[in-house]
Design a protein around this motif. Structure first.
Motif, PDB file in Angstrom:
ATOM      1  N   ASN A   2      -7.950 123.175 -10.732  1.00 34.86           N
ATOM      2  CA  ASN A   2      -9.081 123.737  -9.994  1.00 34.86           C
ATOM      3  C   ASN A   2      -9.563 122.900  -8.819  1.00 34.86           C
ATOM      4  O   ASN A   2     -10.526 123.281  -8.149  1.00 34.86           O
ATOM      5  CB  ASN A   2     -10.251 123.995 -10.949  1.00 34.86           C
ATOM      6  N   PHE A   3      -8.888 121.777  -8.550  1.00 36.77           N
ATOM      7  CA  PHE A   3      -9.264 120.940  -7.407  1.00 36.77           C
ATOM      8  C   PHE A   3      -8.038 120.624  -6.551  1.00 36.77           C
ATOM      9  O   PHE A   3      -7.973 120.981  -5.376  1.00 36.77           O
ATOM     10  CB  PHE A   3      -9.932 119.649  -7.894  1.00 36.77           C
ATOM     11  N   VAL A   4      -7.042 120.001  -7.148  1.00 34.81           N
ATOM     12  CA  VAL A   4      -5.875 119.552  -6.388  1.00 34.81           C
ATOM     13  C   VAL A   4      -5.058 120.731  -5.855  1.00 34.81           C
ATOM     14  O   VAL A   4      -4.677 120.761  -4.678  1.00 34.81           O
ATOM     15  CB  VAL A   4      -4.988 118.632  -7.253  1.00 34.81           C
ATOM     16  N   THR A   5      -4.772 121.715  -6.706  1.00 33.99           N
ATOM     17  CA  THR A   5      -3.901 122.822  -6.324  1.00 33.99           C
ATOM     18  C   THR A   5      -4.389 123.589  -5.093  1.00 33.99           C
ATOM     19  O   THR A   5      -3.618 123.797  -4.141  1.00 33.99           O
ATOM     20  CB  THR A   5      -3.698 123.776  -7.514  1.00 33.99           C
ATOM     21  N   PRO A   6      -5.654 124.039  -5.056  1.00 29.64           N
ATOM     22  CA  PRO A   6      -6.084 124.755  -3.852  1.00 29.64           C
ATOM     23  C   PRO A   6      -6.043 123.905  -2.587  1.00 29.64           C
ATOM     24  O   PRO A   6      -5.715 124.410  -1.510  1.00 29.64           O
ATOM     25  CB  PRO A   6      -7.520 125.201  -4.176  1.00 29.64           C
ATOM     26  N   ILE A   7      -6.321 122.624  -2.716  1.00 29.27           N
ATOM     27  CA  ILE A   7      -6.256 121.748  -1.543  1.00 29.27           C
ATOM     28  C   ILE A   7      -4.818 121.625  -1.053  1.00 29.27           C
ATOM     29  O   ILE A   7      -4.544 121.663   0.159  1.00 29.27           O
ATOM     30  CB  ILE A   7      -6.853 120.371  -1.860  1.00 29.27           C
ATOM     31  N   GLU A   8      -3.875 121.493  -1.975  1.00 31.97           N
ATOM     32  CA  GLU A   8      -2.465 121.402  -1.579  1.00 31.97           C
ATOM     33  C   GLU A   8      -2.025 122.660  -0.830  1.00 31.97           C
ATOM     34  O   GLU A   8      -1.319 122.581   0.192  1.00 31.97           O
ATOM     35  CB  GLU A   8      -1.593 121.185  -2.817  1.00 31.97           C
ATOM     36  N   LEU A   9      -2.438 123.812  -1.316  1.00 35.96           N
ATOM     37  CA  LEU A   9      -2.044 125.054  -0.657  1.00 35.96           C
ATOM     38  C   LEU A   9      -2.705 125.202   0.713  1.00 35.96           C
ATOM     39  O   LEU A   9      -2.074 125.673   1.664  1.00 35.96           O
ATOM     40  CB  LEU A   9      -2.381 126.250  -1.552  1.00 35.96           C
TER      41      LEU A   9
END
Length: 259
Positions: free
Chosen positions: A112-119
């Motif tokens: 819920n934090f790292v994944t959206p930022i990576e995308l």
């Protein structure tokens, strides 16, 4: 209203069902070509078929865990230059904070934090070059108020909100917006699962639990995926280019505040 989205390309994460599907349906209705994502291939295939038949747009599907590098690569291979990115992902299960070990904390932060930022990092540069981009993150009412057992999800999503508050202002001059949709009690599988647990623990019927919780909401009902999706589509539209860095709370008035 013409949203000005015909021919735009959208990646919608975790969109085979629930709120993600609601967003994908609304964008498809507005004329977007859609890349769906989910983990259950059978459900994903059903959603893809139904959307193609109904809206007549291109609908691709990628069965993958978007939290993994492999999953993200598969999504971006299916749509290398999206105009729209809808970040959505399952959150950690309800659990008291005392039960969270290091691995659970890290997994929740990745989801819920790292994944959206990576995308966002992957798609934003091309959006800036084209002069148009819409990024919407599905977070939660729990960003603004505590929900028992969702401390990890709340913390990760609140961290994402704070992180992107600066990023969205860097992207704004290029016509790229970032906004967040905060669902309250929406009529989804996750909410219904919570009702079932509450009914078992209290010895109360499922219908009574549902009625009690609906009565706590000023609107006296739960939200649905269709209206949630339409709000998402508006934030992605040409009419919303002056809206960025905002948190749109969709909770039927449950959060008691003036600001």
């Amino acid at each position: 209203m013409d949203l000005g989205l015909k021919g735009k390309k959208a990646i919608v994460c975790a969109s085979s069902r629930g709120l993600g599907r609601g967003c994908a349906e609304a964008l498809a209705e507005a004329g977007c070509d859609i890349v769906l994502n989910g983990r259950n291939e059978a459900v994903l295939a059903e959603t893809r078929s139904a959307m193609q038949d109904r809206y007549g747009v291109s609908v691709l599907s990628v069965a993958a865990d978007v939290s993994t590098e492999e999953g993200q690569n598969a999504l971006l291979a299916a749509c290398p230059d999206p105009d729209i990115l809808i970040n959505n992902n399952g959150g950690p299960p309800r659990r008291d904070y005392t039960e969270l070990d290091r691995n659970a904390l890290l997994e929740g932060a990745i989801q819920n934090f790292v994944t959206p930022i990576e995308l966002i990092k992957a798609v934003a540069p091309a959006m800036q070059q084209r002069g148009f981009g819409r990024i919407v993150n599905i977070t939660s009412l729990s960003v603004k108020m505590p929900i028992e057992g969702l401390d990890l999800s709340s913390g990760a999503r609140a961290g994402l909100t704070a992180f992107l508050a600066g990023v969205c202002r860097q992207l704004a001059p290029s016509g790229v917006t970032i906004n967040n949709l905060l669902p309250g009690k929406m009529d989804t599988d996750r909410l219904r699962g919570g009702f079932e647990r509450a009914a078992q623990q209290s010895g109360t019927s499922l219908e009574e639990i549902r009625a009690q919780q609906a009565a706590e909401i000023p609107a006296r009902r739960f939200g649905n995926a269709e209206e949630f999706g339409q709000a998402c589509a508006f934030l992605c539209s040409r009419h919303a280019g002056y809206i960025t860095g905002q948190n749109l709370l969709m909770d039927g008035g449950l959060y008691p505040a003036a600001f």
